[in-house]
Design an enzyme around this catalytic site. Structure first.
Site, mmCIF file in Angstrom:
data_model
loop_
_atom_site.group_PDB
_atom_site.id
_atom_site.type_symbol
_atom_site.label_atom_id
_atom_site.label_comp_id
_atom_site.label_asym_id
_atom_site.label_seq_id
_atom_site.Cartn_x
_atom_site.Cartn_y
_atom_site.Cartn_z
ATOM 1 N N ASP A 273 -5.579 -8.669 -2.366
ATOM 2 C CA ASP A 273 -4.840 -8.588 -1.111
ATOM 3 C C ASP A 273 -5.361 -9.612 -0.108
ATOM 4 O OD1 ASP A 273 -3.056 -7.184 0.872
ATOM 5 O OD2 ASP A 273 -4.983 -6.733 1.788
ATOM 6 N N GLU B 199 -1.375 -7.684 -6.793
ATOM 7 C CA GLU B 199 -2.599 -8.052 -6.078
ATOM 8 C C GLU B 199 -3.832 -7.917 -6.961
ATOM 9 O OE1 GLU B 199 -1.112 -6.956 -1.537
ATOM 10 O OE2 GLU B 199 -2.186 -5.451 -2.725
#
Length: 227
Positions: free
Chosen positions: A48, A120
């Site tokens: 992320d 992610e």
């Protein structure tokens, strides 16, 4: 995870892992293991942060004159769960997720959040395997190319109101919008708006909503300014 599955995933994401266990780690749901070293949650956390950096860097490269507000808005649109989940669907990767016994793979992977987490976690795994942001950047830019070009429903690169506000901020001007009139049927109204800069009419626009009319008024104002 089967070797055939690993090879298929690597082909789809365009990266070959030296440490195959990292790839399996990236596809292990918390229902299969609560250990941070076994499920994808820590990789998703890392990915992320890397994703935010890569997207911010690319947006600045393609639009160096953009104001912080525009860059922030566009980055948020690109890194939100819908675009990432859509890409996992396009690559058909959700079916490889490892879930706990008795859990429904279909039910878990029907959630956009889970699919965006997979995207992610892949980024995080790529970084740890290759020790290079460049590898992550190659993956992100290849898979999200349409979002940077604006050819995708999730990203609106033509926010005329924001662009006009940024221009006004740079030149210490005051921007105001006012409703001129409303026409059309009660259930299908048409709004006519005017945008004023320092009290002077700068552009007019109409739309099926006040927001749409304001965008069109801002667009006309910008056209006049650029002339």
């Amino acid at each position: 995870m089967k070797q055939n599955d690993i090879r298929t995933i690597e082909k789809k994401i365009g990266y070959e892992f030296k440490d195959k266990e990292l790839l399996e780690h990236a596809f292990t749901h918390a229902s299969a293991s609560s250990l941070a070293t076994k499920n994808y949650q820590s990789l998703e956390f890392l990915g992320d942060s890397i994703l935010d950096f890569v997207v911010a860097k690319r947006l600045m490269e393609i639009n160096p004159d953009a104001h912080e507000g525009t860059l922030t808005k566009n980055r948020a649109a690109i890194v939100s769960k819908e675009p990432l989940a859509d890409e996992i669907d396009r690559l058909d990767l959700a079916k490889f997720l490892i879930v706990g016994k008795g859990e429904s793979l279909e039910s878990i992977t029907s959630q956009a959040k889970v699919k965006s987490d997979i995207f992610e976690s892949i980024i995080g795994a790529i970084y740890l395997d290759g020790k290079s942001i460049a590898n992550c950047e190659k993956f992100v830019l290849a898979k999200l190319a349409d979002y940077f070009s604006g050819n995708n429903k999730h990203v609106n690169t033509h926010d005329f109101k924001t662009e006009l506000n940024e221009f006004a901020s740079r030149h210490e001007l005051i921007v105001e919008y006012a409703l001129i009139s409303t026409s059309g049927k009660p259930h299908e109204p048409i709004f006519d708006m005017v945008v004023k800069i320092n009290g002077l009419d700068a552009g007019k626009g109409e739309g099926k909503s006040k927001k749409e009319a304001e965008q069109n008024a801002a667009r006309e104002a910008l056209e006049h300014i650029k002339k």
